[in-house]
Scaffold this active site. Structure first.
Site, PDB file in Angstrom:
ATOM      1  N   HIS A  73       0.778  -1.163  -0.018  1.00  0.00           N
ATOM      2  CA  HIS A  73       0.039   0.198   0.050  1.00  0.00           C
ATOM      3  C   HIS A  73       0.739   1.304  -0.078  1.00  0.00           C
ATOM      4  CE1 HIS A  73      -4.143   1.633   1.724  1.00  0.00           C
ATOM      5  NE2 HIS A  73      -3.341   2.646   0.913  1.00  0.00           N
ATOM      6  N   ARG A  77       1.782   8.718  -6.452  1.00  0.00           N
ATOM      7  CA  ARG A  77       1.327   9.986  -6.808  1.00  0.00           C
ATOM      8  C   ARG A  77       1.528  10.173  -8.365  1.00  0.00           C
ATOM      9  NH1 ARG A  77      -1.998  10.094  -2.852  1.00  0.00           N
ATOM     10  NH2 ARG A  77      -1.276  11.156  -0.842  1.00  0.00           N
ATOM     11  N   ASN A 107      -5.059   5.661  -7.164  1.00  0.00           N
ATOM     12  CA  ASN A 107      -5.570   7.082  -7.110  1.00  0.00           C
ATOM     13  C   ASN A 107      -4.470   8.312  -7.520  1.00  0.00           C
ATOM     14  OD1 ASN A 107      -3.893   6.930  -4.772  1.00  0.00           O
ATOM     15  ND2 ASN A 107      -5.594   7.997  -3.538  1.00  0.00           N
ATOM     16  N   HIS A 194     -10.870   0.006   0.966  1.00  0.00           N
ATOM     17  CA  HIS A 194     -10.630   0.948   1.948  1.00  0.00           C
ATOM     18  C   HIS A 194     -11.960   0.988   2.742  1.00  0.00           C
ATOM     19  CE1 HIS A 194      -9.583   5.171   2.985  1.00  0.00           C
ATOM     20  NE2 HIS A 194     -10.941   5.350   3.144  1.00  0.00           N
ATOM     21  N   HIS A 247      -5.389  -1.002   5.631  1.00  0.00           N
ATOM     22  CA  HIS A 247      -5.455  -0.310   6.895  1.00  0.00           C
ATOM     23  C   HIS A 247      -6.312  -0.346   8.147  1.00  0.00           C
ATOM     24  CE1 HIS A 247      -7.873   2.266   4.502  1.00  0.00           C
ATOM     25  NE2 HIS A 247      -6.748   2.720   3.778  1.00  0.00           N
ATOM     26  N   ASN A 293      -6.365   9.037   6.914  1.00  0.00           N
ATOM     27  CA  ASN A 293      -7.529   8.346   6.858  1.00  0.00           C
ATOM     28  C   ASN A 293      -7.241   6.835   6.904  1.00  0.00           C
ATOM     29  OD1 ASN A 293      -9.698   6.965   5.840  1.00  0.00           O
ATOM     30  ND2 ASN A 293     -10.141   8.514   4.299  1.00  0.00           N
ATOM     31  N   ASP A 320       0.711   2.486   3.749  1.00  0.00           N
ATOM     32  CA  ASP A 320      -0.217   3.522   3.228  1.00  0.00           C
ATOM     33  C   ASP A 320       0.539   4.870   3.242  1.00  0.00           C
ATOM     34  OD1 ASP A 320      -2.410   5.057   2.562  1.00  0.00           O
ATOM     35  OD2 ASP A 320      -3.322   5.053   4.243  1.00  0.00           O
TER      36      ASP A 320
HETATM   37 ZN   LIG Z   1      -7.107   3.967   2.265  1.00  0.00          ZN
END
Ligand SMILES: [Zn+2]
Length: 449
Positions: A73, A77, A107, A194, A247, A293, A320
């Site tokens: 994870h 970017r 993402n 998630h 997570h 988060n 993460d």
């Molecule tokens: Zn997440």
């Protein structure tokens, strides 16, 4: 070559002799690396080992050897947010943290929801050369939660995607989640969720509890995570497919996953280093460095997460790693971005939270940070990730000095972003060297290229 992990002239050397290292924290051994393979692991100091061969020598007295770490994870970017991180800077950070492969979350801008984008990320990783990059594909097109992305095309691409996630967003539509789980069965894929019920977390800023009430910020209830995990475990069981929970942050989530595993369902889970060490009371000073988060939780949650990782209910540690430029973090709490960097501190935090507490030994750390995440990521045996420190294995290794202790200084980090909550904290350990298929990517604690 000279000195402990020294970076001398390796000239005509065809490999490495790592002297006096302790594989998985055990008895001292000498390890021979030739080409991309570990060709010998022998009791330390045996005469005649590797005689006649031109090997560079790495003096590793007191160091521990672990298989190269595997992150499930990571947010790299790129493409789109190169101001926060690039594939090159993020993988450099990974190598310095002892990682030999990272899974890059989808993402990005554009979203990694097609064969074209995942192949681009995969290729950038190969070009950077610091560690392998295994792209994660989006579950839904554009992460919009409305229709499935091209899962099959991403699986068939050069990047051979097997893990799919809309991370950052929850696949909250139960029918869509069911279809995604069904779809990936054809190629032994896994859906990484998630878990965040969107209606229960509207405007949520930090863990719902004493601290959120005192600060007057909208709370983020544990049930918002637990309700989705429970639903998805049932869906995975119903369609006979594989679910991975990203997570995990609450004690209740650990209990639900323990129950699902007791049924024999294909459910795996990860925990971040920060959720193993930090609690929500840190947010009392309104410093957005602690905004993440899922949010930091209570000491009771931290204890349950540690116990879950120790007993194997939680399979692995995943960082993460979520780099953000300083203007996104050095602002008022309510408008600051969620996320923390983690690649360069993960092993040290696990050392502090799990090893120094007696909950895991070093072979347990190897299992939770390399062997199991490689299996969950469907990394092929040929890739050598998640292997053993043994003769015949690919030489993906990290050499770690457990005796050092130092203050975390983000200014020394290779990540393009500085948003680590561990800045200024004293943590044990130091990554001295990382080997990727026999080639050092880090020596003397510094990047090789
Ligand atoms: Zn997440």
């Amino acid at each position: 070559m000279s000195g402990p992990g020294g970076n001398g002239d390796v000239g005509a050397a065809t490999g490495w002799l790592i002297r006096g290292v302790r594989p998985l924290g055990g008895e001292p051994a000498d390890i021979v690396i030739e080409g991309s393979l570990i060709t010998e692991v022998a009791k330390a100091g045996q005469p005649g080992l590797a005689e006649g061969r031109e090997l560079a020598v790495c003096e590793a007295d007191g160091l521990i050897a672990l298989p190269g770490l595997v992150d499930l994870h990571t947010h790299l970017r790129e493409p789109g947010r190169e101001d926060a991180e690039t594939v090159a800077s993020g993988t450099a950070a990974a190598a310095l943290g002892g990682y030999t492969v990272v899974h890059a979350m989808a993402n990005t801008e554009p979203v990694a929801d097609t064969a074209g984008v995942v192949e681009q990320v995969w290729r950038l990783g190969r070009e950077a050369g610091h560690c392998d990059v295994q792209p994660v594909g989006a579950v839904t097109a554009g992460l919009d939660g409305r229709q499935l992305a091209e899962l099959g095309a991403m699986a068939d691409s050069a990047a051979s995607v097997r893990v799919f996630s809309d991370d950052g967003r929850c696949v909250s539509d139960a029918t869509l989640m069911r279809r995604a789980l069904e779809y990936v069965k054809a190629f032994d894929g896994v859906i990484a969720q998630h878990a965040q019920e969107p209606r229960l977390t509207e405007g949520a800023q930090l863990n719902e509890g004493e601290i959120s009430a005192r600060l007057g910020l909208t709370g983020w209830p544990a049930v918002a995570e637990e309700a989705i995990i429970a639903r998805d475990c049932l869906l995975a069981a119903h369609v006979g497919s594989a679910l991975h929970v990203c997570h995990v942050s609450t004690a209740g989530s650990v209990e639900i996953i323990r129950w699902a595993k007791s049924k024999g369902w294909q459910v795996t889970a990860e925990v971040t280093p920060h959720h193993l060490l930090l609690t929500d009371d840190l947010a009392a000073g309104y410093d957005p460095i602690y905004k993440v988060n899922p949010p930091l939780r209570t000491a009771a949650d931290v204890a349950a997460l540690r116990e879950g990782l120790a007993d194997g209910t939680i399979d692995c540690v995943a960082t993460d790693h979520a780099p953000h430029p300083s203007e996104s973090k050095e602002s008022e709490w309510s408008i600051a971005s969620f996320g923390m960097t983690g690649l360069e501190t993960a092993l040290r935090v696990v050392h502090e939270a799990m090893v120094n507490t007696g909950l895991l030994d070093w072979s347990g750390v190897a299992d939770r940070m390399s062997v199991r995440p490689a299996a969950i990521g469907r990394l092929s045996r040929a890739s050598g990730h998640g292997g053993q420190v043994a003769t015949g294995s690919q030489a993906n290794l990290v050499l770690y000095d457990p005796a050092q202790i130092s203050t975390v200084d983000p200014a020394t980090h290779a990540s393009r972003s500085r948003n680590t909550p561990f800045a200024g904290m004293k943590l044990p350990g130091r990554v001295i060297a990382t080997f990727l298929r026999g080639r050092p990517t880090v020596l003397d604690g510094r990047l090789v290229r």
